[in-house]
Scaffold this motif. Structure first.
Motif, mmCIF file in Angstrom:
data_model
loop_
_atom_site.group_PDB
_atom_site.id
_atom_site.type_symbol
_atom_site.label_atom_id
_atom_site.label_comp_id
_atom_site.label_asym_id
_atom_site.label_seq_id
_atom_site.Cartn_x
_atom_site.Cartn_y
_atom_site.Cartn_z
ATOM 1 N N LEU A 13 0.783 -1.284 -0.069
ATOM 2 C CA LEU A 13 0.033 0.038 0.014
ATOM 3 C C LEU A 13 1.035 1.202 0.001
ATOM 4 O O LEU A 13 0.502 2.229 -0.706
ATOM 5 N N ALA A 16 2.455 1.837 -3.482
ATOM 6 C CA ALA A 16 1.296 2.265 -4.328
ATOM 7 C C ALA A 16 0.826 3.825 -4.262
ATOM 8 O O ALA A 16 0.723 4.443 -5.053
ATOM 9 N N ALA A 17 0.958 4.028 -2.762
ATOM 10 C CA ALA A 17 0.722 5.474 -2.412
ATOM 11 C C ALA A 17 1.941 6.344 -2.925
ATOM 12 O O ALA A 17 1.324 7.223 -3.377
ATOM 13 N N SER A 20 1.248 6.817 -6.633
ATOM 14 C CA SER A 20 -0.021 7.559 -6.934
ATOM 15 C C SER A 20 0.280 9.155 -6.635
ATOM 16 O O SER A 20 -0.055 9.983 -7.355
ATOM 17 N N LEU A 29 -5.112 10.777 -3.487
ATOM 18 C CA LEU A 29 -4.662 9.784 -2.746
ATOM 19 C C LEU A 29 -5.910 9.108 -2.088
ATOM 20 O O LEU A 29 -6.535 9.856 -1.332
ATOM 21 N N LEU A 31 -7.608 5.598 -0.078
ATOM 22 C CA LEU A 31 -7.399 4.161 0.507
ATOM 23 C C LEU A 31 -8.185 3.223 -0.404
ATOM 24 O O LEU A 31 -7.547 2.052 -0.664
ATOM 25 N N GLU A 33 -8.894 3.494 -3.784
ATOM 26 C CA GLU A 33 -8.078 3.227 -4.847
ATOM 27 C C GLU A 33 -6.939 2.430 -4.745
ATOM 28 O O GLU A 33 -6.645 1.828 -5.562
ATOM 29 N N LEU A 34 -6.008 2.650 -3.690
ATOM 30 C CA LEU A 34 -4.915 2.111 -3.456
ATOM 31 C C LEU A 34 -5.157 0.480 -3.165
ATOM 32 O O LEU A 34 -4.518 -0.385 -3.693
ATOM 33 N N GLU A 37 -5.752 -1.065 -6.436
ATOM 34 C CA GLU A 37 -4.574 -1.221 -7.233
ATOM 35 C C GLU A 37 -3.677 -2.471 -6.841
ATOM 36 O O GLU A 37 -3.277 -3.087 -7.551
ATOM 37 N N VAL A 38 -3.640 -2.669 -5.261
ATOM 38 C CA VAL A 38 -2.838 -3.889 -5.136
ATOM 39 C C VAL A 38 -3.761 -4.937 -4.954
ATOM 40 O O VAL A 38 -3.264 -6.147 -4.658
ATOM 41 N N PRO A 45 -7.111 -2.238 3.713
ATOM 42 C CA PRO A 45 -6.129 -1.162 4.054
ATOM 43 C C PRO A 45 -6.341 -0.805 5.393
ATOM 44 O O PRO A 45 -5.438 -0.266 6.301
ATOM 45 N N ARG A 52 -7.282 7.985 6.191
ATOM 46 C CA ARG A 52 -6.293 8.594 5.098
ATOM 47 C C ARG A 52 -5.004 9.364 5.868
ATOM 48 O O ARG A 52 -3.999 9.174 5.368
#
Length: 194
Positions: A13, A16-17, A20, A29, A31, A33-34, A37-38, A45, A52
């Motif tokens: 995470l 990925a953050a 981003s 940014l 959580l 979307e992250l 993505e992962v 998360p 956040r």
């Protein structure tokens, strides 16, 4: 997605953050979307980052740890002499500040929030290296005596200013490294005119 097992979700995470942040900035940014993505559920998360802000703080803390590691590597590669060490640290800071400008901005903004003790400690570790270097320069007579913290702030402001001008496209990227070298030379030489 439900069958996907993630070995180190926190690290994934954060990575990925950081990507981003580089591509879209801090405002985009999220959580959710992250997690997408992962490849984990949108709730996953929350086990590592309750909100956040916790993610942003962890990202900033990881940024300070990486900055410290990069400055340490520059010091180690430069050898024991003060001037090469200062040049190495300055170049490493410029590289970090131009390659990860959004992260650096997040790092600086985050450490001033109330309750950001971990960020303050992480920043102190990174910038403590600069302070130690200033003390070395003063002990060797390469820098004028004075409060090492104030001297370090002047140096950091100079380096950060060059990075900011570079990031704002006011200084061509190829010129920035030479400017940092010149700034370090002038910093060591001081206000002498000879």
């Amino acid at each position: 997605m439900s069958g996907y097992h993630h070995g180190n979700l926190r690290a994934a995470l954060l990575a990925a953050a950081e990507r981003s942040l580089r591509q879209h900035g801090v405002d985009q940014l999220s959580l959710r979307e992250l997690a997408r993505e992962v490849g984990v559920s949108h709730a996953a998360p929350r086990r590592h980052f309750p909100d956040r802000q916790a993610l942003l703080d962890a990202l900033a803390e990881a940024g300070f740890a990486r900055l410290e590691a990069e400055l340490r590597a520059a010091l180690a590669a430069a050898g024991p002499q003060f001037a090469p060490r200062l040049h190495g640290v300055a170049a490493a800071y410029l590289r970090f500040a131009t390659e990860d400008a959004a992260l650096l901005e997040l790092m600086f903004a985050g450490k001033h929030r109330e309750g950001a003790d971990r960020l303050v400690a992480a920043a102190a570790a990174a910038f403590g290296l600069l302070n130690d270097l200033i003390v070395q320069g003063q002990e060797e007579g390469a820098l004028a005596p004075g409060d090492p913290e104030q001297v370090g702030i002047v140096l950091l402001a100079t380096l950060h200013g060059i990075a900011t001008l570079t990031n704002g496209n006011l200084v061509p990227p190829g010129l920035a490294e030479g400017l940092v070298g010149r700034a370090v030379d002038q910093f060591i030489r001081g206000p002498r005119t000879d």
